[in-house]
Each structure stands twice: as structure tokens, then as C-alpha cells.
Enzyme design. Structure first.
Site, PDB file in Angstrom:
ATOM      1  CG  ASP A  41     -29.976 -65.595  76.815  1.00  0.00           C
ATOM      2  OD1 ASP A  41     -31.167 -65.251  76.859  1.00  0.00           O
ATOM      3  OD2 ASP A  41     -29.565 -66.545  76.136  1.00  0.00           O
ATOM      4  CB  ILE A  42     -33.383 -61.691  76.905  1.00  0.00           C
ATOM      5  CG1 ILE A  42     -34.337 -60.605  77.378  1.00  0.00           C
ATOM      6  CG2 ILE A  42     -34.119 -62.988  76.610  1.00  0.00           C
ATOM      7  CD1 ILE A  42     -35.354 -60.202  76.303  1.00  0.00           C
ATOM      8  CG  LEU A  59     -30.094 -60.226  71.082  1.00  0.00           C
ATOM      9  CD1 LEU A  59     -30.493 -61.527  70.398  1.00  0.00           C
ATOM     10  CD2 LEU A  59     -28.651 -59.861  70.749  1.00  0.00           C
ATOM     11  CB  SER A  82     -34.026 -71.142  68.388  1.00  0.00           C
ATOM     12  OG  SER A  82     -34.788 -71.688  69.450  1.00  0.00           O
ATOM     13  CG  HIS A 120     -35.691 -74.129  59.415  1.00  0.00           C
ATOM     14  ND1 HIS A 120     -36.574 -75.097  58.968  1.00  0.00           N
ATOM     15  CD2 HIS A 120     -35.121 -74.621  60.548  1.00  0.00           C
ATOM     16  CE1 HIS A 120     -36.561 -76.114  59.812  1.00  0.00           C
ATOM     17  NE2 HIS A 120     -35.687 -75.852  60.781  1.00  0.00           N
ATOM     18  CE1 TYR A 143     -34.798 -69.541  63.976  1.00  0.00           C
ATOM     19  CE2 TYR A 143     -35.091 -71.432  62.527  1.00  0.00           C
ATOM     20  CZ  TYR A 143     -34.367 -70.766  63.491  1.00  0.00           C
ATOM     21  OH  TYR A 143     -33.207 -71.323  63.977  1.00  0.00           O
ATOM     22  CB  SER A 173     -26.900 -78.492  67.084  1.00  0.00           C
ATOM     23  OG  SER A 173     -25.700 -78.860  67.720  1.00  0.00           O
ATOM     24  NE  ARG A 181     -35.988 -81.436  58.892  1.00  0.00           N
ATOM     25  CZ  ARG A 181     -35.406 -80.713  59.833  1.00  0.00           C
ATOM     26  NH1 ARG A 181     -35.389 -81.128  61.097  1.00  0.00           N
ATOM     27  NH2 ARG A 181     -34.817 -79.576  59.533  1.00  0.00           N
TER      28      ARG A 181
HETATM   29  P1  NAI Z   1     -32.386 -71.498  72.149  1.00  0.00           P
HETATM   30  O1  NAI Z   1     -33.758 -71.016  71.860  1.00  0.00           O
HETATM   31  O2  NAI Z   1     -32.219 -72.586  73.148  1.00  0.00           O
HETATM   32  O3  NAI Z   1     -31.469 -70.268  72.614  1.00  0.00           O
HETATM   33  C1  NAI Z   1     -31.622 -68.964  72.120  1.00  0.00           C
HETATM   34  C2  NAI Z   1     -31.300 -67.998  73.233  1.00  0.00           C
HETATM   35  O4  NAI Z   1     -31.514 -66.681  72.731  1.00  0.00           O
HETATM   36  C3  NAI Z   1     -32.187 -68.187  74.473  1.00  0.00           C
HETATM   37  O5  NAI Z   1     -31.400 -68.356  75.633  1.00  0.00           O
HETATM   38  C4  NAI Z   1     -32.998 -66.919  74.527  1.00  0.00           C
HETATM   39  O6  NAI Z   1     -33.273 -66.457  75.861  1.00  0.00           O
HETATM   40  C5  NAI Z   1     -32.117 -65.929  73.768  1.00  0.00           C
HETATM   41  N1  NAI Z   1     -32.919 -64.859  73.218  1.00  0.00           N
HETATM   42  C6  NAI Z   1     -34.112 -64.964  72.562  1.00  0.00           C
HETATM   43  N2  NAI Z   1     -34.602 -63.756  72.285  1.00  0.00           N
HETATM   44  C7  NAI Z   1     -33.710 -62.860  72.766  1.00  0.00           C
HETATM   45  C8  NAI Z   1     -33.673 -61.446  72.799  1.00  0.00           C
HETATM   46  N3  NAI Z   1     -34.663 -60.705  72.268  1.00  0.00           N
HETATM   47  N4  NAI Z   1     -32.629 -60.843  73.379  1.00  0.00           N
HETATM   48  C9  NAI Z   1     -31.616 -61.581  73.920  1.00  0.00           C
HETATM   49  N5  NAI Z   1     -31.598 -62.916  73.934  1.00  0.00           N
HETATM   50  C10 NAI Z   1     -32.643 -63.547  73.355  1.00  0.00           C
HETATM   51  O7  NAI Z   1     -31.743 -71.907  70.758  1.00  0.00           O
HETATM   52  P2  NAI Z   1     -30.479 -72.839  70.486  1.00  0.00           P
HETATM   53  O8  NAI Z   1     -30.961 -74.178  70.108  1.00  0.00           O
HETATM   54  O9  NAI Z   1     -29.495 -72.685  71.574  1.00  0.00           O
HETATM   55  O10 NAI Z   1     -29.910 -72.181  69.135  1.00  0.00           O
HETATM   56  C11 NAI Z   1     -28.939 -71.151  69.189  1.00  0.00           C
HETATM   57  C12 NAI Z   1     -28.940 -70.444  67.846  1.00  0.00           C
HETATM   58  O11 NAI Z   1     -28.686 -71.366  66.817  1.00  0.00           O
HETATM   59  C13 NAI Z   1     -30.270 -69.771  67.508  1.00  0.00           C
HETATM   60  O12 NAI Z   1     -30.018 -68.548  66.852  1.00  0.00           O
HETATM   61  C14 NAI Z   1     -30.936 -70.743  66.574  1.00  0.00           C
HETATM   62  O13 NAI Z   1     -31.810 -70.074  65.671  1.00  0.00           O
HETATM   63  C15 NAI Z   1     -29.733 -71.338  65.866  1.00  0.00           C
HETATM   64  N6  NAI Z   1     -29.986 -72.693  65.387  1.00  0.00           N
HETATM   65  C16 NAI Z   1     -30.091 -73.729  66.283  1.00  0.00           C
HETATM   66  C17 NAI Z   1     -30.317 -75.005  65.825  1.00  0.00           C
HETATM   67  C18 NAI Z   1     -30.344 -76.194  66.742  1.00  0.00           C
HETATM   68  O14 NAI Z   1     -30.479 -77.302  66.235  1.00  0.00           O
HETATM   69  N7  NAI Z   1     -30.205 -76.039  68.049  1.00  0.00           N
HETATM   70  C19 NAI Z   1     -30.530 -75.277  64.398  1.00  0.00           C
HETATM   71  C20 NAI Z   1     -30.415 -74.094  63.558  1.00  0.00           C
HETATM   72  C21 NAI Z   1     -30.146 -72.875  64.060  1.00  0.00           C
HETATM   73  C1  15L Z   2     -33.618 -74.836  63.820  1.00  0.00           C
HETATM   74  O1  15L Z   2     -33.281 -73.833  63.210  1.00  0.00           O
HETATM   75  C2  15L Z   2     -34.115 -74.771  65.223  1.00  0.00           C
HETATM   76  O2  15L Z   2     -33.502 -73.725  65.944  1.00  0.00           O
HETATM   77  C3  15L Z   2     -33.950 -76.066  65.975  1.00  0.00           C
HETATM   78  O3  15L Z   2     -34.740 -75.997  67.147  1.00  0.00           O
HETATM   79  C4  15L Z   2     -34.326 -77.281  65.146  1.00  0.00           C
HETATM   80  O4  15L Z   2     -35.687 -77.330  64.986  1.00  0.00           O
HETATM   81  C5  15L Z   2     -33.589 -77.251  63.817  1.00  0.00           C
HETATM   82  O5  15L Z   2     -33.677 -76.008  63.149  1.00  0.00           O
HETATM   83  C6  15L Z   2     -34.042 -78.314  62.829  1.00  0.00           C
HETATM   84  O6  15L Z   2     -34.277 -77.986  61.670  1.00  0.00           O
HETATM   85  O7  15L Z   2     -34.120 -79.474  63.215  1.00  0.00           O
END
Ligand code: NAI
Ligand code: 15L
Length: 272
Positions: A41-42, A59, A82, A120, A143, A173, A181
Site C-alpha cells: 500500500d502507499i 502504484l 476508491s 460504477h 472513477y 462491500s 440502495r
Molecule cells: P480503500 O480506499 O479503503 O482502500 C484502497 C487502498 O488503496 C488504500 O489503503 C489506499 O492507501 C491505497 N491506495 C490509494 N492510492 C494508492 C496509490 N497511489 N498507491 C498505492 N496504494 C494506493 O478502498 P476499499 O473499500 O478497500 O476498496 C478496495 C478496492 O475495491 C478499490 O480498488 C475500490 O475501488 C474497489 N471497490 C470497493 C468497493 C467497496 O464497496 N468497498 C466497491 C467497488 C469497488
Molecule cells: C465503490 O466503488 C466504492 O469504492 C465504495 O466506497 C462504495 O461507494 C461502492 O462503490 C458503492 O457503490 O456503494
């Protein structure tokens, strides 16, 4: 002999975004199934447990990401922004960042990637439509566009280099659905784990796109085209329905966030 509950079947796996919400959920669940789990992670990460390596890397740094991929069998790529944000930030973390992951995989012979895409990518379909991943994308912002790019990248790296990907169009998640929703979009953490493990272990995936969603009563996404993954969600948002409906008794049916699947994302921006 390995214990039946935690077979060492996944090999050497890289988990990006390991400090994030889903990364922190998956890290302890994947670790016992891997011969090595490399987490990155960053942001600051918990120190390495037995069977883990911890490497902090942005990344958008191609050389650093290539090093992350060295010696890995598979990647679970969660890292990146995200939420909906200005384009320049999304460009670096999600578009350049995901390109760097695929280039690193190509250089180091990594065979499979599980890519955290998002609902999305298709957020501008309406909530009264049931769609499948075979239908055209309709991203609902920067996004969603970045995730559509990632899916196309995955398709290209399979067609050109044979690197397999399962693109997970994750719904919502979280520990529980937060609003009305999410009664349709919720993916429980246990079903998330089932989906990621199925995506890493299905024998042949090519480039498969699957919606990451639990077995909710109201459903906008038909996962029939991805049945070969063997993912069978076991949880449902239904136990949360009464509370979520009581909290929002009269949704405004003229609000784009109520009309479209992407919810509030569809009306974010412009940022400039
Ligand atoms: P989050 O925002 O909590 O975690 C993303 C992680 O990526 C963070 O720890 C952040 O520090 C790291 N990150 C961001 N920019 C970075 C960079 N430039 N270099 C290295 N690391 C970087 O998101 P979450 O909820 O854990 O989601 C994980 C993945 O799943 C994401 O890609 C998100 O788009 C996707 N996702 C999540 C959903 C959800 O409901 N939680 C829904 C749809 C997609
Ligand atoms: C996503 O893609 C986001 O990462 C998460 O934070 C939620 O907002 C989710 O979609 C959603 O659609 O509920």
C-alpha cells in the site's frame, strides 16, 4: 499434510491496497491459504506476520510496482482511489497504477490477476434494469471510467499475453448495507472472500467480469455469464431491510441518485 480448513493452495500472492477497508478484511483471510502473501500500500501497514512480506509502494511508481510483482503467482489488486475524485488524482493511482501492475505481471510471468473493478463502470444504468456484464459500459464518473480502463487493460493483457484476470465489479462491500440502495448492491465480507478465492482458483477464467454482490432479494446484476467461476454468494441484505427502509421512508424518485444504479456517484462533480 495441510489442515483442511486452510489449504496452501493459492501460492505466492500479492495483495495491493492492503491498508484499505477491503485489504484489511482480506489480508488475514488470504494469509493461511498462501505460501507467501506480499502486502502493499502507499499507506502504513501492520508489520509482517508469519508467511507475509510487507512492501510500501506508490502504484504510480513503475519500477517499485515491478519489484512488487517479482516472484508472485497471482495478484489481488485492490489498491487505488476508491471514490469519485478529480481526474488527475484518479489518473495516477487508478489508470497509471493499474497499467504498472499489468506491466509488472507481464515482465515477471504472473499468471492471474483479480482486479477490483466497481459497479460504477455501469452506474448510469437505471435501478429498474437488470443488466449483465456482457452489456456496454456506462461509467458514472472519473472513477468509473478508470475502472472501465482497468477492465479493458485486463482484456488486452489476456488477448495479447495470456495473463488471466477476473474483474470484480464490486457493489458495496461493508459490514452491513448503509442505505436503501445498498440493499441491492451489498456484498458481505464472507461473500467477498468467497468471490476472491473462487477467482483465484477457478481453472480457466480468460478475462471474466463478475459483479461482486451477495444473494440479495432485489438484484440489478445477472451473473449468469460468470457462473463458471463457481461463486455462490451465501449472504443476503434482507435482514437489514426494515432498518434501512425505516431510516429512508420516502426516497425522492426524481433524484438521479435514486434513479440510477450508481447512486450518489452519478451526480458528483464537476470538480473544476
Ligand atoms: P480503500 O480506499 O479503503 O482502500 C484502497 C487502498 O488503496 C488504500 O489503503 C489506499 O492507501 C491505497 N491506495 C490509494 N492510492 C494508492 C496509490 N497511489 N498507491 C498505492 N496504494 C494506493 O478502498 P476499499 O473499500 O478497500 O476498496 C478496495 C478496492 O475495491 C478499490 O480498488 C475500490 O475501488 C474497489 N471497490 C470497493 C468497493 C467497496 O464497496 N468497498 C466497491 C467497488 C469497488
Ligand atoms: C465503490 O466503488 C466504492 O469504492 C465504495 O466506497 C462504495 O461507494 C461502492 O462503490 C458503492 O457503490 O456503494
Amino acid at each position: 499434510m495441510e489442515p483442511a480448513s486452510a489449504p496452501l493452495s493459492l501460492g505466492r500472492v500479492l495483495l495491493t491496497g492492503a491498508a484499505g477497508g477491503l485489504g484489511r478484511v482480506l489480508r488475514p483471510r488470504l494469509r493461511p491459504r498462501c505460501t507467501l502473501l506480499r502486502v502493499s500500500d502507499i499507506a502504513a501497514l501492520e508489520p509482517a506476520a508469519a508467511g507475509e512480506e510487507v512492501i510500501e509502494a506508490p502504484l504510480q511508481d513503475r519500477a517499485a510496482v515491478a519489484t512488487l510483482l517479482q516472484g508472485m503467482d497471482a495478484v489481488v489488486h485492490l489498491g487505488g482511489i476508491s471514490t469519485e475524485q478529480p481526474f488527475d488524482a484518479i489518473l495516477q493511482a487508478n489508470i497509471v497504477g493499474t497499467y504498472n501492475v499489468y506491466e509488472g505481471a507481464r515482465r515477471h510471468g504472473v499468471k492471474r490477476i483479480v482486479y477490483a473493478s466497481s459497479n460504477h463502470v455501469t452506474g448510469f444504468y437505471r435501478q429498474d434494469e437488470v443488466i449483465a456484464a456482457t452489456m456496454p459500459v456506462r461509467p458514472d464518473g472519473h472513477y468509473g471510467l478508470s475502472k472501465a480502463f482497468g477492465e479493458n487493460l485486463a482484456r488486452f493483457y489476456f488477448d495479447r499475453y495470456g495473463i488471466e484476470t477476473v474483474s470484480l465489479r464490486i457493489g458495496s462491500s461493508f459490514p452491513e448495507p448503509k442505505d436503501r440502495r445498498m440493499l441491492a448492491t451489498w456484498l458481505s465480507y464472507d461473500d467477498l472472500e468467497r468471490l476472491v478465492v473462487a477467482s483465484l482458483t477457478a481453472p480457466v477464467v480468460g478475462h471474466t467480469i463478475v459483479y461482486g454482490v451477495s444473494d440479495n432479494k432485489a438484484a440489478w446484476w445477472d451473473n449468469t455469464p460468470a457462473r463458471h467461476l463457481g461463486f455462490r454468494p451465501q449472504d443476503s441484505s434482507e435482514p437489514f431491510r426494515a432498518a434501512r427502509e425505516a431510516a429512508q421512508p420516502a426516497p425522492d424518485r426524481t433524484d438521479p441518485a435514486v434513479i440510477f444504479q450508481g447512486g450518489a456517484f452519478v451526480r458528483m462533480g464537476p470538480f473544476e
